[in-house]
Structures are given as C-alpha cells and as structure tokens.
Design a protein around this motif. Sequence first.
Motif, short mmCIF file in Angstrom:
data_model
loop_
_atom_site.label_atom_id
_atom_site.label_comp_id
_atom_site.label_asym_id
_atom_site.label_seq_id
_atom_site.Cartn_x
_atom_site.Cartn_y
_atom_site.Cartn_z
N SER A 102 -6.80 -3.31 4.88
CA SER A 102 -6.23 -2.11 5.51
C SER A 102 -7.13 -0.90 5.27
O SER A 102 -7.30 -0.05 6.15
CB SER A 102 -4.82 -1.84 4.98
OG SER A 102 -3.93 -2.85 5.39
N ARG A 103 -7.70 -0.81 4.08
CA ARG A 103 -8.59 0.31 3.78
C ARG A 103 -9.85 0.25 4.65
O ARG A 103 -10.33 1.27 5.16
CB ARG A 103 -8.97 0.29 2.30
CG ARG A 103 -7.81 0.55 1.35
CD ARG A 103 -8.30 0.70 -0.09
NE ARG A 103 -7.18 0.87 -1.01
CZ ARG A 103 -6.65 -0.11 -1.72
NH1 ARG A 103 -7.11 -1.35 -1.61
NH2 ARG A 103 -5.65 0.13 -2.54
N ILE A 104 -10.36 -0.96 4.83
CA ILE A 104 -11.55 -1.13 5.67
C ILE A 104 -11.23 -0.80 7.12
O ILE A 104 -11.98 -0.08 7.80
CB ILE A 104 -12.08 -2.58 5.56
CG1 ILE A 104 -12.62 -2.82 4.14
CG2 ILE A 104 -13.16 -2.84 6.60
CD1 ILE A 104 -12.94 -4.27 3.84
N TYR A 105 -10.10 -1.31 7.61
CA TYR A 105 -9.71 -1.05 9.00
C TYR A 105 -9.48 0.44 9.24
O TYR A 105 -9.84 0.97 10.29
CB TYR A 105 -8.45 -1.82 9.35
CG TYR A 105 -8.67 -3.30 9.59
CD1 TYR A 105 -9.71 -3.74 10.41
CD2 TYR A 105 -7.84 -4.25 9.01
CE1 TYR A 105 -9.91 -5.10 10.65
CE2 TYR A 105 -8.04 -5.61 9.25
CZ TYR A 105 -9.08 -6.02 10.05
OH TYR A 105 -9.28 -7.36 10.29
N ARG A 106 -8.87 1.12 8.28
CA ARG A 106 -8.62 2.55 8.45
C ARG A 106 -9.95 3.31 8.62
O ARG A 106 -10.05 4.25 9.39
CB ARG A 106 -7.86 3.10 7.25
CG ARG A 106 -7.37 4.53 7.43
CD ARG A 106 -6.81 5.10 6.13
NE ARG A 106 -5.62 4.43 5.68
CZ ARG A 106 -4.38 4.72 6.09
NH1 ARG A 106 -4.20 5.70 6.96
NH2 ARG A 106 -3.34 4.07 5.60
#
Length: 261
Positions: free
Chosen positions: A83-87
């Motif tokens: 999720s951090r990467i996608y954000r």
Amino acid sequence: MICLTGDVHQRSYRGTDTPFSPFSEVELAMKYAKISAKYGIRITMFLTGKACLEEPTDVKEISQMPHCEIGGHTFAAFRDPWSRIYRKFFKTPWGNESHQMKDILKTIESIQSVTGERISVWRNHSYIQTVETPRLLEAAKIQWVSDEVNRQKRSWEPLSQYIKSLPINVQPDHEHLLHGTYQIGKAKASKLVGRISIGEWIEQVKVEVQEIVDRGGTATILAHPLCMEVADGMVAFEDLCRFLQPFPNCWVSEVDADRGY
C-alpha cells in the motif's frame, strides 16, 4: 432512525491518536460496546482484518455481544508495504485492482476466522475508494458500504445493483475534534481550524441527529472508540448514548431499504 458506528484499527497501527491511550483500539471498542449496551443501542464496528488476528479473543467477545455488528475496514488500514508503494507511484494505496480485491477478501476471511460470521457491511479506511471499489465489494458479497461523508443526504442510496451506500450524515469525530495531537500548543494553528471541543461536538451531533430524525431519515454517526477515549475517557460518549436511547436504532445492515431509512 439512528445508526451508531465506529472504526477500529489493529494494535500495531500506530495512528496519530495511538500515543494518547495505553489501551489498544480493540480494548477501547470493548469499553465502547459496554457503554452502548447500557442504553440499548446497536452498534456497527468496522474492524481491520489485522485487528482481528492480533487480538482474536477480545474481537470474538465483542462480536458475540447481541447488540454488536462487525464490518470490514480493510486488512491493515494501508499500513502494509504494498500500500505504501502504491500510494507513492499510483497516488492511491489501493494500487491495482488485483491488490484491492486481495485486501478485501483477506479482510473478510480474517474477520470470519475469528468471529465465525461472514460480514456484509464495509467502510474503507479514510473513506478511500477507487472506481473499481463498488464492483469489487459486490463480487465479495458486501451489501452495505458506509464511506461517504455527506451531511446533506438523509439516508441510503444505491451504489451498484447489489450494494447500498449509507452516508455518514452527522459530523464525524476524528476530523473535527480537538483531541490528542490536535490541541492548542501541540499542533500548528492551521491544523486546528474548524476543530471543536468534545463538548461542542456532542452538542452539535445531538442537534444534527434530531434534525435528521425529524425529517424521517437515518442519522448515521461515526464516533471512533479511540477518539472518544482520548477526548475525555468516553464521558461525552456516554452522554451521547444517553441522548440516543429514546430513538429507534439499527445496525448498518438493518437500515430498512423498503421504507427509505
């Protein structure tokens, strides 16, 4: 009609309010549930899947209380590496459709593994949706979503062919309360604009609830167990429950579509 809801994150979440309470959000959800039970008020608690896995005993006890309904709130409130990467790269923690569907199903499965029940209601963490979200939730057999904050809407409306949206139409707590880090002397003045004390918030909620009920709608309240605890140890929350006691109340899944509320 009144619909009282709360969001509950995992012990390892570490949000902005976490440092201000020695108790986990699940432990506070238990306290919240016991207070609401005193006044005969049904509550819908939206839990992350990870909260269920980290504190299964307490979550199971909450789920077995006859006035409590459990819903999904993503698996880890976007506190996972993907999720951090996608954000960062896609401007949304949901990322691609496959990742979002896996998160939804993992949340549902985690809750069911602890409570023994399959959920039918959902609220995304931080209300974050993508255009695919309604379709994916429908595929996962979710029937109700309570994501939209809209104080102009009186009650539910169709989100897709099989899913209904129940808007939060009473001013929510976290974004508007002076509490925790959002206090004079603890935060920049610009971050406190529009925030009010717990006493002022409770009085405003009472006014809004009465107005919605008088118009024949469903007053949907979002009061986080952690926010209520950090603000004043849930004293105001008990006052709110006392005020709500005379009104008919329901779970999110019980909102009567046939009669419009």
